[in-house]
Write a protein that holds these residues in place. Structure first.
Motif, PDB file in Angstrom:
ATOM      1  N   PRO A  17       0.731  -1.126  -0.057  1.00 52.24           N
ATOM      2  CA  PRO A  17      -0.051   0.049  -0.003  1.00 52.24           C
ATOM      3  C   PRO A  17       0.910   1.400   0.178  1.00 52.24           C
ATOM      4  O   PRO A  17       0.260   2.176  -0.436  1.00 52.24           O
ATOM      5  N   GLU A  18       2.165   1.157   0.429  1.00 51.99           N
ATOM      6  CA  GLU A  18       2.975   2.288   0.647  1.00 51.99           C
ATOM      7  C   GLU A  18       3.318   3.006  -1.050  1.00 51.99           C
ATOM      8  O   GLU A  18       3.894   4.067  -0.835  1.00 51.99           O
ATOM      9  N   MET A  19       3.258   1.861  -2.093  1.00 53.65           N
ATOM     10  CA  MET A  19       3.702   2.260  -3.298  1.00 53.65           C
ATOM     11  C   MET A  19       2.519   2.962  -4.042  1.00 53.65           C
ATOM     12  O   MET A  19       1.297   2.111  -4.329  1.00 53.65           O
ATOM     13  N   LYS A  20       2.309   4.167  -4.075  1.00 60.90           N
ATOM     14  CA  LYS A  20       1.096   4.767  -4.638  1.00 60.90           C
ATOM     15  C   LYS A  20       0.939   4.610  -6.397  1.00 60.90           C
ATOM     16  O   LYS A  20      -0.263   4.617  -6.696  1.00 60.90           O
ATOM     17  N   THR A  21       1.883   4.731  -6.985  1.00 63.74           N
ATOM     18  CA  THR A  21       1.987   4.832  -8.298  1.00 63.74           C
ATOM     19  C   THR A  21       2.277   3.571  -9.024  1.00 63.74           C
ATOM     20  O   THR A  21       1.253   2.897  -9.615  1.00 63.74           O
ATOM     21  N   GLU A  22       3.553   2.962  -8.789  1.00 63.72           N
ATOM     22  CA  GLU A  22       3.656   1.492  -9.448  1.00 63.72           C
ATOM     23  C   GLU A  22       3.434   0.477  -8.587  1.00 63.72           C
ATOM     24  O   GLU A  22       3.337   0.761  -7.386  1.00 63.72           O
ATOM     25  N   ARG A  23       3.051  -0.546  -9.111  1.00 63.59           N
ATOM     26  CA  ARG A  23       2.669  -1.782  -8.254  1.00 63.59           C
ATOM     27  C   ARG A  23       4.025  -2.483  -7.883  1.00 63.59           C
ATOM     28  O   ARG A  23       4.402  -2.989  -8.878  1.00 63.59           O
ATOM     29  N   VAL A  24       4.061  -2.666  -6.642  1.00 67.65           N
ATOM     30  CA  VAL A  24       5.265  -3.506  -6.176  1.00 67.65           C
ATOM     31  C   VAL A  24       4.724  -4.599  -5.359  1.00 67.65           C
ATOM     32  O   VAL A  24       4.063  -4.209  -4.226  1.00 67.65           O
ATOM     33  N   SER A  25       4.743  -5.871  -5.450  1.00 70.10           N
ATOM     34  CA  SER A  25       4.286  -6.976  -4.638  1.00 70.10           C
ATOM     35  C   SER A  25       5.253  -7.275  -3.460  1.00 70.10           C
ATOM     36  O   SER A  25       6.348  -7.121  -3.511  1.00 70.10           O
ATOM     37  N   THR A  63       9.167 -10.528 -11.165  1.00 65.35           N
ATOM     38  CA  THR A  63       9.298 -10.115 -12.757  1.00 65.35           C
ATOM     39  C   THR A  63       8.697  -8.870 -12.644  1.00 65.35           C
ATOM     40  O   THR A  63       7.651  -8.670 -12.051  1.00 65.35           O
ATOM     41  N   ASN A  64       9.069  -8.146 -14.104  1.00 60.56           N
ATOM     42  CA  ASN A  64       8.392  -6.732 -14.412  1.00 60.56           C
ATOM     43  C   ASN A  64       7.482  -6.954 -15.526  1.00 60.56           C
ATOM     44  O   ASN A  64       7.617  -7.764 -16.620  1.00 60.56           O
ATOM     45  N   LEU A  65       6.517  -6.147 -15.440  1.00 66.22           N
ATOM     46  CA  LEU A  65       5.290  -6.298 -16.559  1.00 66.22           C
ATOM     47  C   LEU A  65       4.553  -4.724 -16.428  1.00 66.22           C
ATOM     48  O   LEU A  65       4.492  -4.149 -15.368  1.00 66.22           O
ATOM     49  N   ASN A  68      -2.216  -1.937 -18.734  1.00 72.59           N
ATOM     50  CA  ASN A  68      -3.005  -0.888 -18.994  1.00 72.59           C
ATOM     51  C   ASN A  68      -3.971  -0.571 -17.920  1.00 72.59           C
ATOM     52  O   ASN A  68      -4.604  -1.650 -17.619  1.00 72.59           O
ATOM     53  N   GLU A  69      -4.188   0.585 -17.411  1.00 69.12           N
ATOM     54  CA  GLU A  69      -4.997   0.728 -16.190  1.00 69.12           C
ATOM     55  C   GLU A  69      -5.790   2.116 -16.452  1.00 69.12           C
ATOM     56  O   GLU A  69      -5.313   2.892 -17.537  1.00 69.12           O
ATOM     57  N   VAL A  70      -6.756   2.308 -15.860  1.00 67.34           N
ATOM     58  CA  VAL A  70      -7.359   3.760 -16.104  1.00 67.34           C
ATOM     59  C   VAL A  70      -6.999   4.385 -14.839  1.00 67.34           C
ATOM     60  O   VAL A  70      -6.708   4.083 -13.692  1.00 67.34           O
ATOM     61  N   ARG A  71      -6.906   5.744 -15.032  1.00 71.01           N
ATOM     62  CA  ARG A  71      -6.181   6.508 -14.004  1.00 71.01           C
ATOM     63  C   ARG A  71      -7.436   7.410 -13.095  1.00 71.01           C
ATOM     64  O   ARG A  71      -7.077   7.985 -12.203  1.00 71.01           O
ATOM     65  N   GLN A  96     -10.376   6.911 -23.253  1.00 69.15           N
ATOM     66  CA  GLN A  96      -9.875   8.057 -23.127  1.00 69.15           C
ATOM     67  C   GLN A  96      -9.103   8.308 -21.543  1.00 69.15           C
ATOM     68  O   GLN A  96      -8.480   9.434 -21.484  1.00 69.15           O
ATOM     69  N   ASP A  97      -9.351   7.420 -20.893  1.00 70.35           N
ATOM     70  CA  ASP A  97      -8.790   7.378 -19.306  1.00 70.35           C
ATOM     71  C   ASP A  97      -7.684   6.425 -19.239  1.00 70.35           C
ATOM     72  O   ASP A  97      -7.249   6.088 -18.079  1.00 70.35           O
ATOM     73  N   ILE A  98      -7.315   5.787 -20.339  1.00 69.90           N
ATOM     74  CA  ILE A  98      -6.307   4.705 -20.064  1.00 69.90           C
ATOM     75  C   ILE A  98      -4.972   5.370 -19.738  1.00 69.90           C
ATOM     76  O   ILE A  98      -4.472   6.282 -20.281  1.00 69.90           O
ATOM     77  N   GLN A  99      -3.914   4.530 -19.029  1.00 70.91           N
ATOM     78  CA  GLN A  99      -2.461   4.872 -18.983  1.00 70.91           C
ATOM     79  C   GLN A  99      -1.866   3.791 -18.639  1.00 70.91           C
ATOM     80  O   GLN A  99      -2.404   2.632 -18.154  1.00 70.91           O
ATOM     81  N   GLN A 100      -0.658   3.409 -18.813  1.00 74.35           N
ATOM     82  CA  GLN A 100       0.459   2.341 -18.450  1.00 74.35           C
ATOM     83  C   GLN A 100       1.201   2.612 -17.219  1.00 74.35           C
ATOM     84  O   GLN A 100       1.965   3.592 -16.972  1.00 74.35           O
ATOM     85  N   ARG A 101       1.012   1.507 -16.323  1.00 73.26           N
ATOM     86  CA  ARG A 101       1.836   1.400 -15.256  1.00 73.26           C
ATOM     87  C   ARG A 101       2.837   0.140 -15.268  1.00 73.26           C
ATOM     88  O   ARG A 101       2.183  -0.840 -15.687  1.00 73.26           O
ATOM     89  N   ALA A 102       3.763   0.492 -14.782  1.00 77.07           N
ATOM     90  CA  ALA A 102       4.639  -0.704 -14.339  1.00 77.07           C
ATOM     91  C   ALA A 102       4.348  -1.618 -13.158  1.00 77.07           C
ATOM     92  O   ALA A 102       3.803  -0.811 -12.343  1.00 77.07           O
ATOM     93  N   ALA A 103       4.521  -2.735 -13.102  1.00 74.78           N
ATOM     94  CA  ALA A 103       4.469  -3.623 -11.957  1.00 74.78           C
ATOM     95  C   ALA A 103       5.449  -4.481 -11.710  1.00 74.78           C
ATOM     96  O   ALA A 103       5.821  -5.162 -12.646  1.00 74.78           O
TER      97      ALA A 103
END
Length: 220
Positions: A17-25, A63-65, A68-71, A96-103
């Motif tokens: 939960p402390e990672m606000k933008t990128e997803r880190v497991s 692994t990194n991936l 596509n997510e909505v913002r 119209q609301d899509i963006q890419q995020r690293a995980a």
């Protein structure tokens, strides 16, 4: 009434939960994710799942991936306004609301979940532990579920079966590994102020022991 469930899959994401933008497991499955997986197989208002231990049966691999997510998200206030006025938009237009995020995800995961359940005050007079245990075991053996069990999010489905013997601990996980503070679960006692709860997690010979809420190890 204990049960042991073996679960596995290609990918998993138990997001910090402390990672606000990128997803880190997290390194391993969280107790709340294990509870959610059990509830996907069998849930009843008269019982409550409690996770006791999580056995990590495969080496921890990341692994990194990019996904596509909505913002944006539809807020409760917006939904309430549309309902009151009878006009407005209650949807998100993904193109119209899509963006890419690293995980940063886990791959090739395998766990054994040791858990038990307790009856709640919503149990009917005809409900009893033996009844719930029989239903749970039957659904586990037949591969039945209410919705697809997953590892953290719906893109990563989980396969499951009753565990007859816990697989051996991977050699690299022998000993003690401090995992830091991990999400234990969410406190829903006040629906207007839902709070996260954490505990200091440690992996000992591949086993994550989950403390109880009353142990003093769980903090808000």
């Amino acid at each position: 009434m204990p049960i042991s469930l073996e679960v596995w899959g290609d990918y998993a994401s138990f997001n910090r939960p402390e990672m606000k933008t990128e997803r880190v497991s997290y390194d391993v499955m969280t107790p709340s994710a294990a509870r959610g997986l059990l509830e996907a197989i069998y849930w009843h208002p008269g019982m409550r799942w409690i996770v006791d231990r999580i056995h990590v049966c495969a080496p921890i691999r990341f692994t990194n991936l990019r996904r596509n997510e909505v913002r944006s998200k539809i807020s409760a206030r917006t939904a309430r306004t549309v309902m009151e006025r009878g006009a407005g938009e209650l949807y998100l237009a993904a193109p119209q609301d899509i963006q890419q995020r690293a995980a940063m995800l886990l791959r090739d995961v395998r766990y054994v979940i040791d858990a038990h359940f307790e009856l709640t005050d919503r149990a009917a007079p005809t409900d009893n532990p033996g009844k719930f245990l029989d239903i749970t075991r039957r659904r586990m053996e037949k591969g039945q579920f209410y919705h697809q069990p997953c590892f953290g999010c719906r893109e990563f489905p989980a396969q499951f079966k009753p565990c007859e013997a816990v697989p051996p601990c991977p050699e690299e996980l022998l000993g003690t590994r401090d995992l830091g503070y991990m999400l234990w679960d969410m406190d829903y006692s006040d629906p207007e102020n839902i709070q996260p709860l954490f505990f200091r997690a440690a992996l000992r010979d591949g086993v994550l022991r989950v403390p109880t809420r009353q142990s003093g190890e769980v903090i808000g």
